[in-house]
Scaffold this motif. Structure first.
Motif, mmCIF file in Angstrom:
data_model
loop_
_atom_site.group_PDB
_atom_site.id
_atom_site.type_symbol
_atom_site.label_atom_id
_atom_site.label_comp_id
_atom_site.label_asym_id
_atom_site.label_seq_id
_atom_site.Cartn_x
_atom_site.Cartn_y
_atom_site.Cartn_z
ATOM 1 N N LEU A 172 -6.464 2.834 2.162
ATOM 2 C CA LEU A 172 -5.534 3.564 2.051
ATOM 3 C C LEU A 172 -4.987 4.120 0.433
ATOM 4 N N LYS A 173 -4.652 2.799 0.083
ATOM 5 C CA LYS A 173 -4.145 2.841 -1.415
ATOM 6 C C LYS A 173 -5.148 3.355 -2.348
ATOM 7 N N LYS A 174 -6.329 3.449 -2.066
ATOM 8 C CA LYS A 174 -7.344 3.869 -3.048
ATOM 9 C C LYS A 174 -7.512 5.272 -2.840
ATOM 10 N N LYS A 175 -7.694 5.625 -1.470
ATOM 11 C CA LYS A 175 -8.084 7.103 -1.092
ATOM 12 C C LYS A 175 -6.775 7.882 -1.566
ATOM 13 N N TYR A 176 -5.464 7.474 -1.308
ATOM 14 C CA TYR A 176 -4.378 8.306 -1.536
ATOM 15 C C TYR A 176 -3.721 8.030 -2.889
ATOM 16 N N SER A 177 -3.981 7.046 -3.544
ATOM 17 C CA SER A 177 -3.300 6.576 -4.796
ATOM 18 C C SER A 177 -2.024 6.209 -4.642
ATOM 19 N N ILE A 178 -1.897 5.425 -3.720
ATOM 20 C CA ILE A 178 -0.234 5.034 -3.273
ATOM 21 C C ILE A 178 0.027 4.154 -4.221
ATOM 22 N N PRO A 179 1.177 4.118 -5.013
ATOM 23 C CA PRO A 179 1.808 3.198 -5.878
ATOM 24 C C PRO A 179 1.925 1.755 -5.092
ATOM 25 N N THR A 180 1.754 0.787 -6.058
ATOM 26 C CA THR A 180 2.053 -0.560 -5.433
ATOM 27 C C THR A 180 3.477 -0.968 -4.805
ATOM 28 N N ALA A 181 4.192 -0.261 -5.425
ATOM 29 C CA ALA A 181 5.799 -0.544 -4.882
ATOM 30 C C ALA A 181 6.228 0.254 -3.642
ATOM 31 N N ASN A 182 5.165 1.032 -3.425
ATOM 32 C CA ASN A 182 5.368 1.784 -1.911
ATOM 33 C C ASN A 182 5.154 1.668 -0.900
ATOM 34 N N PHE A 183 4.716 0.053 -0.505
ATOM 35 C CA PHE A 183 4.356 -0.314 0.606
ATOM 36 C C PHE A 183 5.598 -1.232 1.002
ATOM 37 N N ILE A 184 6.185 -0.730 2.120
ATOM 38 C CA ILE A 184 7.419 -1.365 2.417
ATOM 39 C C ILE A 184 7.757 -1.507 3.913
ATOM 40 N N GLY A 185 8.624 -1.910 4.247
ATOM 41 C CA GLY A 185 8.765 -2.237 5.816
ATOM 42 C C GLY A 185 9.675 -0.997 6.505
ATOM 43 N N HIS A 186 9.671 -1.043 7.853
ATOM 44 C CA HIS A 186 10.474 -0.201 8.306
ATOM 45 C C HIS A 186 12.012 -0.722 8.209
ATOM 46 N N ALA A 187 12.258 -1.859 8.094
ATOM 47 C CA ALA A 187 13.713 -2.401 7.872
ATOM 48 C C ALA A 187 14.108 -1.886 6.362
ATOM 49 N N ASP A 188 13.250 -1.886 5.602
ATOM 50 C CA ASP A 188 13.698 -1.457 4.078
ATOM 51 C C ASP A 188 14.172 -0.087 4.223
ATOM 52 N N TYR A 189 13.539 0.639 4.998
ATOM 53 C CA TYR A 189 13.825 2.275 5.001
ATOM 54 C C TYR A 189 15.019 2.436 6.045
ATOM 55 N N ALA A 190 15.092 1.897 6.971
ATOM 56 C CA ALA A 190 16.275 1.778 7.925
ATOM 57 C C ALA A 190 16.962 0.653 8.276
ATOM 58 N N PRO A 191 17.640 0.258 7.184
ATOM 59 C CA PRO A 191 18.281 -1.038 7.314
ATOM 60 C C PRO A 191 19.465 -1.174 8.480
ATOM 61 N N GLY A 209 -1.669 -6.462 -3.758
ATOM 62 C CA GLY A 209 -1.470 -5.390 -4.572
ATOM 63 C C GLY A 209 -0.755 -4.396 -3.696
ATOM 64 N N PHE A 210 -0.368 -4.856 -2.653
ATOM 65 C CA PHE A 210 0.566 -3.988 -1.446
ATOM 66 C C PHE A 210 1.925 -4.590 -1.483
ATOM 67 N N GLY A 211 2.949 -3.839 -2.191
ATOM 68 C CA GLY A 211 4.172 -4.308 -2.427
ATOM 69 C C GLY A 211 4.498 -4.880 -3.536
ATOM 70 N N LEU A 212 5.649 -5.211 -4.091
ATOM 71 C CA LEU A 212 6.054 -5.898 -5.308
ATOM 72 C C LEU A 212 6.767 -7.176 -4.759
ATOM 73 N N TRP A 213 6.462 -8.206 -5.597
ATOM 74 C CA TRP A 213 6.974 -9.600 -5.257
ATOM 75 C C TRP A 213 7.671 -10.071 -6.688
ATOM 76 N N TYR A 214 8.639 -11.162 -6.527
ATOM 77 C CA TYR A 214 9.102 -11.658 -7.730
ATOM 78 C C TYR A 214 8.412 -12.663 -8.447
ATOM 79 N N ASP A 215 8.715 -13.128 -9.613
ATOM 80 C CA ASP A 215 7.924 -14.021 -10.250
ATOM 81 C C ASP A 215 8.268 -15.427 -10.047
#
Ligand SMILES: [Zn+2]
Length: 277
Positions: A172-191, A209-215
């Motif tokens: 999906l990421k490759k086919k639609y060029s989905i940005p790394t940060a745009n892989f999130i959970g339902h709870a992130d969107y509807a907390p 490469g699916f979602g961001l994480w801290y160092d």
């Protein structure tokens, strides 16, 4: 001659068996038919020139239409991951094929790693509902919804299930060029409404490469670090701040879901917010 007859009989027998088997195994033949009919109606709406129900002229004049030769189809730009909160993939497939539930997802990933597609990527599944991430308020219109078979109370995600998910996400990421940060959970969107996916291996996904994480190494935030603004910059709807903090902790901290930020939480938040800026 006898051999020929036997061969013919054997062929008829096999053909009947295959036919009966396909009838008995596809218990979703009826809902597949409904899907095709719905898709056909959408394609009619897309083909209409001029488009129907799109009055573009406030004076109610004749609607002019000139078809361009340059266009494409709208693509999803987010992936929303869920847990099904059900006991099995079979139960979820049933739920998503009943009109009265009004819910669906593009994909369902079983604990055994089997992936079922239920809606074409270009169509709108009904998985995200009301919520807000950044300025996106209609996530169903711009995302792919993936339901992970898990009842929400277990932290056991099988290797097969996560491997299948990652393979799907890579496509999906490759086919639609989905940005790394745009892989999130339902709870992130509807907390305020949703706790899913719970106990989810976000770090494993982020490494691929699916979602961001801290160092690994974190710095102390400055004294005037505004945690609410940081949550908002990441994408959280901070109207209900406690719910936003719990969602943030569900995704990035995991161990404690109380709606307050501890000092270690603030270090994580500070590190992440700089990645989203
Ligand atoms: Zn969900």
């Amino acid at each position: 001659m006898k051999i020929k007859n036997r061969t013919r009989k054997a062929f008829v027998f096999i053909a009947c068996s295959v036919f009966m088997l396909s009838c008995s195994t596809n218990k979703y033949a009826e809902t597949d038919k409904v899907y095709k009919k719905l898709a056909k109606n959408f394609s009619k709406a897309i083909r209409a020139t001029p488009p129907t129900d799109q009055k573009i002229d406030s004076l109610n004049n004749e609607q002019f239409f000139v078809g361009t030769v340059n266009m494409g189809i709208r693509k999803p730009n987010y992936v929303i991951i869920h847990h099904t909160a059900q006991e099995s993939t079979a139960q979820t497939l049933k739920t998503f094929t009943l009109t009265k539930t009004a819910v669906s997802a593009h994909y369902v990933v079983g604990r055994d790693g089997k992936v079922y597609q239920m809606v074409n990527d270009y169509l709108r599944a009904q998985h995200a509902g009301i919520g807000k991430w950044g300025n996106v308020t209609d996530m169903n219109s711009c995302s792919i919804g993936i339901e992970m078979d898990n009842n929400g109370t277990t932290d056991i995600w099988t290797e097969a299930q996560i491997n299948s998910l990652c393979a799907l996400l890579a496509t999906l990421k490759k086919k639609y060029s989905i940005p790394t940060a745009n892989f999130i959970g339902h709870a992130d969107y509807a907390p305020t409404r949703k706790p899913d996916p719970n106990n989810f291996p976000w770090k494993t996904l982020a490494k691929k490469g699916f979602g961001l994480w801290y160092d690994d190494e974190l710095q102390l935030p400055p004294a005037d670090f505004d945690t609410t603004s940081a949550l908002r910059i990441i994408g959280y709807d901070v109207k209900n701040l406690g719910a936003a903090i719990t969602a943030f902790k569900r995704h990035f901290v995991g161990t404690d879901l109380t709606p307050q930020l501890t000092e270690p939480d603030k270090l994580i938040l500070y590190n992440l917010y700089k990645k989203y800026m």
